[in-house]
Design a protein around this motif. Structure first.
Motif, PDB file in Angstrom:
ATOM      1  N   MET A 136      62.420   8.344  -8.676  1.00  0.00           N
ATOM      2  CA  MET A 136      61.379   7.813  -7.576  1.00  0.00           C
ATOM      3  C   MET A 136      60.208   7.056  -8.440  1.00  0.00           C
ATOM      4  O   MET A 136      59.320   6.533  -7.559  1.00  0.00           O
ATOM      5  CB  MET A 136      60.967   9.006  -6.697  1.00  0.00           C
ATOM      6  N   LEU A 137      59.953   7.464  -9.716  1.00  0.00           N
ATOM      7  CA  LEU A 137      58.969   6.762 -10.383  1.00  0.00           C
ATOM      8  C   LEU A 137      59.378   5.259 -10.898  1.00  0.00           C
ATOM      9  O   LEU A 137      58.758   4.867 -11.788  1.00  0.00           O
ATOM     10  CB  LEU A 137      58.448   7.630 -11.268  1.00  0.00           C
ATOM     11  N   ARG A 155      62.836   8.604  -3.371  1.00  0.00           N
ATOM     12  CA  ARG A 155      61.607   8.968  -2.696  1.00  0.00           C
ATOM     13  C   ARG A 155      62.034   9.404  -1.214  1.00  0.00           C
ATOM     14  O   ARG A 155      61.377  10.294  -0.813  1.00  0.00           O
ATOM     15  CB  ARG A 155      60.554   7.968  -2.752  1.00  0.00           C
ATOM     16  N   TYR A 384      39.143  19.494   0.673  1.00  0.00           N
ATOM     17  CA  TYR A 384      39.895  18.306  -0.023  1.00  0.00           C
ATOM     18  C   TYR A 384      38.742  17.282  -0.225  1.00  0.00           C
ATOM     19  O   TYR A 384      38.983  16.319  -1.373  1.00  0.00           O
ATOM     20  CB  TYR A 384      41.039  17.603   0.902  1.00  0.00           C
ATOM     21  N   VAL A 390      42.960  15.178  -6.821  1.00  0.00           N
ATOM     22  CA  VAL A 390      43.292  14.154  -7.487  1.00  0.00           C
ATOM     23  C   VAL A 390      42.078  13.197  -7.187  1.00  0.00           C
ATOM     24  O   VAL A 390      41.871  12.726  -5.751  1.00  0.00           O
ATOM     25  CB  VAL A 390      44.770  13.327  -6.715  1.00  0.00           C
ATOM     26  N   HIS A 396      47.658   2.192 -10.261  1.00  0.00           N
ATOM     27  CA  HIS A 396      48.720   1.232  -9.810  1.00  0.00           C
ATOM     28  C   HIS A 396      48.820  -0.075 -10.469  1.00  0.00           C
ATOM     29  O   HIS A 396      47.512  -0.750 -10.638  1.00  0.00           O
ATOM     30  CB  HIS A 396      48.449   0.957  -8.184  1.00  0.00           C
ATOM     31  N   PHE A 456      46.005  12.425  -0.050  1.00  0.00           N
ATOM     32  CA  PHE A 456      47.265  12.099  -0.674  1.00  0.00           C
ATOM     33  C   PHE A 456      47.602  10.669  -0.769  1.00  0.00           C
ATOM     34  O   PHE A 456      48.721  10.268  -0.961  1.00  0.00           O
ATOM     35  CB  PHE A 456      48.433  12.757   0.470  1.00  0.00           C
ATOM     36  N   PHE A 457      46.528   9.669  -0.365  1.00  0.00           N
ATOM     37  CA  PHE A 457      46.462   8.439  -0.569  1.00  0.00           C
ATOM     38  C   PHE A 457      47.410   7.791   0.513  1.00  0.00           C
ATOM     39  O   PHE A 457      47.939   8.603   1.370  1.00  0.00           O
ATOM     40  CB  PHE A 457      46.826   7.857  -2.048  1.00  0.00           C
ATOM     41  N   ARG A 461      53.518   4.699  -2.633  1.00  0.00           N
ATOM     42  CA  ARG A 461      53.505   5.701  -3.630  1.00  0.00           C
ATOM     43  C   ARG A 461      52.419   6.715  -3.470  1.00  0.00           C
ATOM     44  O   ARG A 461      52.090   7.517  -4.134  1.00  0.00           O
ATOM     45  CB  ARG A 461      52.800   5.083  -4.888  1.00  0.00           C
ATOM     46  N   PRO A 464      54.548  12.380  -2.155  1.00  0.00           N
ATOM     47  CA  PRO A 464      55.653  12.499  -1.262  1.00  0.00           C
ATOM     48  C   PRO A 464      55.790  13.941  -0.793  1.00  0.00           C
ATOM     49  O   PRO A 464      56.826  14.636  -0.145  1.00  0.00           O
ATOM     50  CB  PRO A 464      56.955  12.215  -2.474  1.00  0.00           C
ATOM     51  N   LEU A 468      54.721  19.835   2.323  1.00  0.00           N
ATOM     52  CA  LEU A 468      54.561  21.151   1.453  1.00  0.00           C
ATOM     53  C   LEU A 468      53.505  21.475   0.872  1.00  0.00           C
ATOM     54  O   LEU A 468      52.809  22.631   1.219  1.00  0.00           O
ATOM     55  CB  LEU A 468      55.594  21.288   0.313  1.00  0.00           C
ATOM     56  N   ALA A 469      52.509  20.672   0.609  1.00  0.00           N
ATOM     57  CA  ALA A 469      51.154  20.876   0.003  1.00  0.00           C
ATOM     58  C   ALA A 469      50.246  21.480   1.013  1.00  0.00           C
ATOM     59  O   ALA A 469      49.703  22.469   0.736  1.00  0.00           O
ATOM     60  CB  ALA A 469      50.587  19.571  -0.790  1.00  0.00           C
TER      61      ALA A 469
END
Ligand code: HEM
Length: 533
Positions: A136-137, A155, A384, A390, A396, A456-457, A461, A464, A468-469
């Motif tokens: 996925m990266l 992804r 958050y 983050v 990018h 989570f932007f 990208r 993903p 879950l977070a």
């Protein structure tokens, strides 16, 4: 000076020539395509706190983009980051554009790790190891349609599993399994509420890692404390070395592969060797999973759909290894820090904490889904905002020439979004220094997102693991507030004035060179966790 026997006039010519050469070199090293883009040279030193000051200042002055020197290694490796200071422009760039999805710094990390494995021939599966198959990266770019397709597929598969409503009870069970251990460790480390401590190391991080491994590989890790500790050590070192813009890594990464491979491995960063065990662990987990599973069998793991694709020839073995490795290194530290920050925010805000406790107690702490406690969701999102784990988007890398508004970018330029600057801007969040969960509630008291907060932007990208977070932070917090009251301790003072002045003292002002300081670090993290019963 030895070209000219006759000294005077030629010396002046030589001096002029040297000056011109230096000017050309300087322009080459520091010249900027977008001369009209403001440049921020931090007076005090680099680091997240200083980068955020630049974001805040530029947002205040309505500057949509500014450049910031992220790295200058003897002038040889010099990287400017171009910060997007406005959520609308960020949405334009990252939702409607295909040229901002390179991962030079992160791809480089995988390159070095894989090449080390191949060159040293010491670790399992070195023979097949492929640095380009980063799952996925993989870079998403038009010049590599095949690689981009595989990257997007990996992804998509991971996100499909995590979004399955039918699997939510499985994730919840994995999360709930961790609660008794978390409660025990909080009581032990905090000496039953007498001693302030940072709940990350021994409470939230082991729990988040255990859930993540459990979900990824369909295993129960809740009793494997020492192995979890090993995986934590690997993943923390991996995350730090992956996201850190250090000259040594980037210098090697920017060399052509064949040149890099002429450099003795002893001169490579130490972590390339130290992290081989991490890759081996992931391989072994995949092999164990696959021993008890075959295509067509039910499995809630993240591997099953990827392995199914591999057997159809749609991705490779190393795409799976690297995808899982990316998930494990990105998914525990983030969730664990976010949970610990939420605890700290509640300690700093007793009325909010009391309101949350009362609302949950009124329903006997039986909030199974997000909609069962809108206020908790609002507390999480406000946390958050106030403590962005983050603090910026990932870097990018531009994959082909592009223009953003009237700024021009070319291949390999770095872009990032000024996430924390926006979070603390009066324009986007009135009264930004106050902890106000109500920002995220509508008139019916229901949780509502704010499009200016992108924890989570966004785009191809974006995180993903966000489903879950959120599940983890929600259920960890619901259970922990039932058992503990969080308080600020006089022995670990935290500024609770909620003013702009207080904000400056909340954060460590450390520089990137220090371990951990490519993350935004609170100056004080410790709180008291006082058992309620
Ligand atoms: C509260 C916890 C979390 C937060 C705040 C968070 C936030 C983020 C952010 C901001 C990004 C960068 C997106 C971008 O710049 O485009 C990201 C990327 C990523 N996250 Fe998360 N994340 C969290 C939890 C997780 C979890 C639980 C997982 C795995 C299950 C995960 C896996 C990843 C991966 C693999 C990436 C890189 C994606 C890519 O570059 O293609 N994260 N996350």
């Amino acid at each position: 000076m030895f070209f000219f026997p006759n000294k005077r006039a030629p010396m002046i010519v030589e001096l002029a020539a040297c000056t011109a050469a230096l000017a050309v070199l300087k322009f080459y090293l520091t010249g900027r395509k977008n001369a009209h883009m403001p440049y921020w040279d931090p007076p005090q030193g680099e680091g997240p706190y200083h980068a955020i000051l630049s974001m805040r200042e530029n947002i205040k002055n309505n500057v949509k983009m500014h450049a910031y020197p992220m790295l200058n290694w003897l002038g040889l490796v010099k990287i400017d980051i171009h910060w997007i200071n406005d959520p609308k422009t960020a949405r334009e760039v990252f939702l409607k554009n295909d040229s901002a999805y390179g991962h030079l710094d992160m791809k480089g990390w995988f390159d070095l790790n894989s090449e080390y494995r191949y060159r040293t021939k010491k670790h399992i599966k070195w023979e097949t190891c492929n640095a380009d198959e980063t799952g996925m990266l993989r870079d998403f770019k038009r010049s590599d349609p095949e690689g981009s397709k595989i990257g997007k597929l990996c992804r998509k598969r991971v996100m499909e599993v995590l979004a399955k409503k039918s699997l939510e009870p499985v994730w919840m069970e994995a999360i709930e399994r961790e609660i008794p251990g978390m409660v025990r460790r909080i009581k032990e480390e905090g000496k039953n509420g007498a001693v302030p401590f940072y709940p990350f190391d021994n409470v939230t991080m082991p729990a988040a890692m255990s859930v993540l491994l459990g979900v990824s590989f369909n295993i129960d890790c809740s009793t494997q404390e020492s192995w979890i500790r090993t995986m934590i050590n690997y993943s923390c070192k991996a995350l730090h070395t992956l996201t850190r813009l250090d000259g040594h890594k980037l210098f090697l990464v920017l060399l052509p592969r064949w040149v890099r491979n002429l450099i003795p491995i002893s001169l490579w960063p130490k972590w390339t060797g130290e992290l081989q065990g991490f890759t081996t662990e992931i391989i072994e987990l995949i092999e164990t999973h696959n021993k008890n599973w075959q295509v067509g069998d039910d499995s809630s793991s993240l591997i099953a759909p990827l392995e199914t694709d591999r057997q159809k020839g749609l991705c490779t073995y190393w795409d799976i290894v690297h995808t899982l490795q990316a998930m494990i290194l990105a998914g525990a530290d983030t969730t664990a820090t976010s949970t610990a920050s939420c605890m700290r925010q509640l300690a700093m805000n007793p009325p909010v904490q009391q309101k949350l406790y009362d609302l949950l107690a009124a329903q006997d702490f039986r909030a199974d889904s997000f909609t069962d406690c809108h206020y908790l969701m609002a507390v999480m999102y406000e946390s958050y905002r106030m403590c962005p784990m983050v603090w910026r988007s990932l870097f990018h890398v531009v994959t082909e020439d592009m223009t953003i508004e009237d700024y021009k970018f070319s291949k390999d330029d770095f872009l990032a979004y000024s996430h924390t600057g926006v979070c603390f801007s009066e324009r986007y969040f009135p009264d930004p220094y106050k902890f106000k969960p109500e920002r995220f509630l509508d008139e019916n008291g229901e949780f509502k997102k704010n499009e200016n907060l992108m924890p989570f932007f966004i785009g191809k990208r974006s995180c993903p693991g966000q489903i879950l977070a959120n599940l983890e932070v929600f259920h960890f917090m619901k259970n922990l507030i039932k058992e503990f009251r969080f308080e600020v301790s006089p022995d670990a003072p935290i500024d609770t004035t909620f003013t702009e002045k207080g904000w400056h003292t909340l954060w460590s002002h450390g520089a990137h060179k220090e371990w951990n300081h490519h993350f935004l670090m609170p100056a004080e993290n410790r709180i008291l966790c006082i058992p309620r019963h």
